[in-house]
Design an enzyme around this catalytic site. Structure first.
Site, PDB file in Angstrom:
ATOM      1  N   HIS A 218       0.825  -1.208   0.000  1.00 47.39           N
ATOM      2  CA  HIS A 218       0.000   0.000   0.000  1.00 47.39           C
ATOM      3  C   HIS A 218       0.856   1.254   0.000  1.00 47.39           C
ATOM      4  CE1 HIS A 218       0.363  -0.897   4.396  1.00 47.39           C
ATOM      5  NE2 HIS A 218       0.453   0.414   4.502  1.00 47.39           N
ATOM      6  N   ASP A 248       0.484  -7.695   0.352  1.00 42.80           N
ATOM      7  CA  ASP A 248       0.717  -6.274   0.579  1.00 42.80           C
ATOM      8  C   ASP A 248       2.225  -6.035   0.565  1.00 42.80           C
ATOM      9  OD1 ASP A 248       0.654  -3.637   1.318  1.00 42.80           O
ATOM     10  OD2 ASP A 248      -0.219  -3.951   3.304  1.00 42.80           O
ATOM     11  N   GLY A 335       2.771   4.962  10.364  1.00 41.29           N
ATOM     12  CA  GLY A 335       4.150   5.201   9.983  1.00 41.29           C
ATOM     13  C   GLY A 335       5.012   3.966  10.055  1.00 41.29           C
ATOM     14  N   SER A 337       4.229   1.044   8.609  1.00 35.58           N
ATOM     15  CA  SER A 337       3.984   0.175   7.456  1.00 35.58           C
ATOM     16  C   SER A 337       5.264  -0.145   6.689  1.00 35.58           C
ATOM     17  CB  SER A 337       3.006   0.833   6.483  1.00 35.58           C
ATOM     18  OG  SER A 337       1.689   0.618   6.867  1.00 35.58           O
ATOM     19  N   SER A 353       1.894  -4.629   7.601  1.00 31.73           N
ATOM     20  CA  SER A 353       0.797  -4.260   6.712  1.00 31.73           C
ATOM     21  C   SER A 353      -0.161  -3.322   7.425  1.00 31.73           C
ATOM     22  CB  SER A 353       0.054  -5.512   6.231  1.00 31.73           C
ATOM     23  OG  SER A 353      -1.079  -5.161   5.453  1.00 31.73           O
TER      24      SER A 353
END
Length: 468
Positions: A218, A248, A335, A337, A353
């Site tokens: 993402h 992801d 933040g 991810s 994720s």
């Protein structure tokens, strides 16, 4: 020692190489041989194993036992692999025991549990829900965040009930499932809505031989070019990105083909953990997560092959469904991810994720398996070199880092300048927020005292969200 590294590019925080672990993997050359080498039918005690070795044994037993295999998990207390088998075949039990596992006969097969998951997908794909196979209970563990109320809750619970009393359980969690863009070393991009912050996961070599890194999908969908500082020039460009759907993950190539990225995770205080291989997660094993917002935290794997239904960030009322994730009780915030999920012995396991909650109240967090991302992108872990740079030693993440904050991801010294001793990932960094302007300047994992302005993107803990 001379070495090359990215000038002022501290994104080389998390990386890995293809070197095998020092500890030999547990192999299954003869599944019918007993632990003491005999071949008689006498019962043998389960083997004492490391979590990574247990994962390897579980994979071999799954292949050996076929449809009788109903999942497995690691008992960290006894350090044993527990294998579920379908009742009725004593020979299967004998084979698993002789291989060194602790055997438990259960009712639900993996095929039945996967069929139940498909029913949930068809009838209860609701934003704010997630489900995964829990081998400890031999059921589907279904979770709903704080946004699943009223008719949505009724729809979910009725679907769970339709599966049967012994097939699934459902629970509510505080917070909201959301993606959590930010992570290990902070990376930044400019998007239509402003600055996007994520975390670098692991440095890799792309299939064409160019240097690259893995992060959340993402993040790669949100922006094409990424920098190692909020106002800096781009240093890397997205090559592949998958989100939502079957994963992801993103493969992001460094713009400078001469970039040499270290095979390590920066855990703060100038300390790093060398990453030596990619490994599949095992339910019950201890894992560590590094993120640019909250620093270092640890917890356990609680489920595999999880499906998460995130509230869509681009389509109001829509849902972004991601499958094949690792479920854990490790905390994360906005933040984080893309940040690194790894084990104390240096195995790369996943990239952050999303999840619910925060690092004050806790919650569930989901991770993209590294092994799946590597297979899909054709990349290999690490850069094929030593990757240690000027590092003075490996860090031991088990040293409980608290209040882990620093002075900024953008200026982190990365692997080459790490000067601390071996960091212990069991050290849980907590409350690390702020504007990390330099992990390399932190004074120690156990005593990360600088709370800095680690970041943008605070997670309000109100719903199931991505960590971006």
């Amino acid at each position: 020692m001379s070495h090359k590294r990215i000038p002022k590019r501290k994104a080389a925080i998390a990386a890995g190489s293809v070197v095998a672990l020092g500890a030999a993997a547990i192999l299954l050359p003869n599944a019918m041989a007993s632990q003491d080498g005999s071949s008689n039918g006498a019962a043998v005690a389960p083997k004492t194993l490391k979590a990574t070795d247990a994962s390897g044994l579980a994979a071999q037993l799954q292949q050996l036992l076929g449809q009788a295999f109903a999942g497995s998990y690691y008992d960290s207390g006894s350090q044993q692999l527990v294998v579920n088998v379908i009742s009725g075949d004593s020979n299967v039990v004998v084979q698993a025991e002789k291989a060194g596992a602790k055997v438990r006969e259960v009712k639900n097969s993996l095929a039945a549990l996967k069929a139940g998951a498909q029913t949930l997908k068809a009838k209860a794909t609701i934003p704010g829900t997630a489900w995964a196979i829990d081998p400890k209970t031999n059921k589907l563990a279904v979770t709903a965040d704080s946004t699943v109320t009223g008719a949505k809750w009724d729809r979910l619970t009725s679907t769970v009930k339709s599966l049967g009393a012994d097939m699934a359980s459902v629970k509510k969690t505080s917070g909201t499932f959301k993606t959590l863009v930010s992570g290990g070393d902070a990376i930044f991009a400019q998007a239509e809505g402003g600055t996007v912050r994520c975390s670098l996961g692991f440095n890799v070599t792309a299939s064409d031989g160019s240097p690259a890194f893995l992060t959340a999908g993402h993040c790669g969908v949100a922006a094409k070019q990424w920098s190692d500082s909020e106002t800096g020039q781009p240093i890397a460009t997205v090559d592949q990105a998958t989100f939502p759907g079957d994963g992801d993950f993103s493969l992001v190539k460094y713009d400078d083909p001469n970039t040499q990225a270290a095979s390590e995770v920066n855990v703060g205080n100038g300390q790093t953990v060398q990453i030596t291989q990619a490994a599949d997660a095992t339910v019950g094993e201890q894992v560590f997560r590094m993120g640019s917002t909250t620093g270092l935290h640890d917890g356990q794997v609680t489920g595999l092959d999880a499906t998460v239904n995130f509230q869509s960030e681009t389509n109001p009322g829509g849902v972004d469904t991601v499958t094949g994730l690792i479920q854990t009780n490790v905390c994360a915030e906005a933040g984080d991810s893309g940040g690194s999920l790894f084990t104390q012995d240096g195995s790369a396991v996943g990239m952050t994720s999303g999840g619910s909650g925060d690092c004050t109240a806790g919650g569930e967090t989901f991770f993209q398996p590294v092994t799946t991302a590597l297979q899909a992108t054709g990349a290999t872990l690490g850069n094929g070199g030593a990757g240690a740079g000027d590092q003075g030693g490996a860090a031991d993440p088990s040293a409980s880092a608290t209040d882990g904050t620093g002075t900024g991801a953008g200026d982190q010294a990365g692997g080459g300048d790490a000067v601390g001793g071996t960091a212990d990932p069991s050290a849980t960094a907590t409350d690390g927020t702020g504007d990390q302007s330099g992990v390399g300047d932190q004074s120690g994992i156990g005593d990360q005292s600088g709370t800095g302005d680690q970041g943008t993107g605070a997670n309000d803990g109100s719903s199931l969200t991505q960590t971006r």
